[in-house]
Design a protein around this motif. Sequence first.
Motif, mmCIF file in Angstrom:
data_model
loop_
_atom_site.group_PDB
_atom_site.id
_atom_site.type_symbol
_atom_site.label_atom_id
_atom_site.label_comp_id
_atom_site.label_asym_id
_atom_site.label_seq_id
_atom_site.Cartn_x
_atom_site.Cartn_y
_atom_site.Cartn_z
ATOM 1 N N GLY A 1 10.158 1.274 -11.125
ATOM 2 C CA GLY A 1 9.337 2.163 -10.305
ATOM 3 C C GLY A 1 7.868 1.807 -10.372
ATOM 4 O O GLY A 1 7.161 1.786 -9.348
ATOM 5 N N MET A 2 7.385 1.525 -11.576
ATOM 6 C CA MET A 2 5.984 1.155 -11.737
ATOM 7 C C MET A 2 5.700 -0.171 -11.034
ATOM 8 O O MET A 2 4.685 -0.324 -10.344
ATOM 9 C CB MET A 2 5.640 1.040 -13.223
ATOM 10 N N ALA A 3 6.596 -1.136 -11.209
ATOM 11 C CA ALA A 3 6.408 -2.438 -10.570
ATOM 12 C C ALA A 3 6.383 -2.299 -9.050
ATOM 13 O O ALA A 3 5.558 -2.916 -8.369
ATOM 14 C CB ALA A 3 7.512 -3.391 -11.009
ATOM 15 N N ARG A 4 7.294 -1.488 -8.521
ATOM 16 C CA ARG A 4 7.339 -1.270 -7.076
ATOM 17 C C ARG A 4 6.059 -0.615 -6.582
ATOM 18 O O ARG A 4 5.491 -0.996 -5.545
ATOM 19 C CB ARG A 4 8.551 -0.411 -6.726
ATOM 20 N N TYR A 5 5.583 0.398 -7.304
ATOM 21 C CA TYR A 5 4.353 1.098 -6.918
ATOM 22 C C TYR A 5 3.173 0.126 -6.873
ATOM 23 O O TYR A 5 2.378 0.141 -5.924
ATOM 24 C CB TYR A 5 4.068 2.234 -7.904
ATOM 25 N N ILE A 6 3.064 -0.719 -7.897
ATOM 26 C CA ILE A 6 1.955 -1.668 -7.950
ATOM 27 C C ILE A 6 2.040 -2.665 -6.802
ATOM 28 O O ILE A 6 1.036 -2.988 -6.149
ATOM 29 C CB ILE A 6 1.943 -2.395 -9.308
ATOM 30 N N SER A 7 3.242 -3.162 -6.541
ATOM 31 C CA SER A 7 3.397 -4.162 -5.479
ATOM 32 C C SER A 7 3.008 -3.606 -4.113
ATOM 33 O O SER A 7 2.484 -4.331 -3.262
ATOM 34 C CB SER A 7 4.843 -4.672 -5.447
ATOM 35 N N ILE A 8 3.235 -2.301 -3.893
ATOM 36 C CA ILE A 8 2.918 -1.671 -2.612
ATOM 37 C C ILE A 8 1.446 -1.270 -2.528
ATOM 38 O O ILE A 8 0.790 -1.477 -1.505
ATOM 39 C CB ILE A 8 3.816 -0.433 -2.389
ATOM 40 N N ASN A 9 0.919 -0.690 -3.618
ATOM 41 C CA ASN A 9 -0.408 -0.072 -3.572
ATOM 42 C C ASN A 9 -1.530 -0.944 -4.095
ATOM 43 O O ASN A 9 -2.702 -0.613 -3.898
ATOM 44 C CB ASN A 9 -0.377 1.245 -4.363
#
Length: 290
Positions: free
Chosen positions: A220-228
């Motif tokens: 979840g954290m990795a996904r959030y960083i990749s998007i934002n």
Amino acid sequence: MSFKAKLSSGERVILAEMDTPKGVDISNMISHARFLKSRVDAVVLPDLDTGVMHLNALAGGAILTQQGLEPVIHVYGRDRNRMALQGDLLAAHVLGIHNLMVVQGEEMINGDHPDAKIVDDVDELGILKMIQTLMAGTDLAGFELHGKPEFIPGIATPPIADEDQLTQAVADAGAKIAAGAGYIVLQPVFDLDFYKKIIHTFSSLNVPVIASVFLLKNVGMARYISINDPTSRLSEDVIRRIRQAKDRDTECVTIAGEMIRSLKEISQGIKISALGWEDKLPAILDSAGL
């Protein structure tokens, strides 16, 4: 050898970042500090620059000094005017804190006190000049100090997304070096090829360049960083790797260790951020072979 001596001699430095507690229970902080002793050259302590209220970096630095670790404290102007900043810097010297990192405080709207008033009396360049003035023996009003403080100030670069931002960031860093900054700490980037280019470009400024690596905690954290945060250049391959791992916590530690091994030979140092999981720092150091 001290952090300053290693920087001056060109030796590699390893920094760990640690948050101070939101409260007065410092037991976890002391426990984490003891695990890091003799394994890192200094511990970076953010102040309230994230916009979240917690124990300030001066107190945290004093605690680390008592535990036999060198602190590096953040200094910024968002919350303090020039008088308060000078008083804090003198206090830092008296407390045995000589390593500084001049940073830009984050917007208050992202923190837990969004209604707090912004000061911004002095910007980063002004703070660096302030530090040099104090070390020369006077305050900003021109009055002589009783004893001269000693510091080694560094700077943190902003996130860099492309060539234009890289060019601007290098120019800004050059002005800050001229104002007294003695080392540069870069933001984390997961694209090694682009990160190598960033490191090489900043190395032209002829001061130590320290790369940063942070621990991804979960998918979840990795996904959030990749998007934002496109400046992180966090790829889908990394996210997939964490998702497919049998032990995701261990895989995240392994990824951080691999990044450190790749970067430690092309920069003069590494700053490791565990983002609240400071108990993972020894495992990251083990994974990196440090």
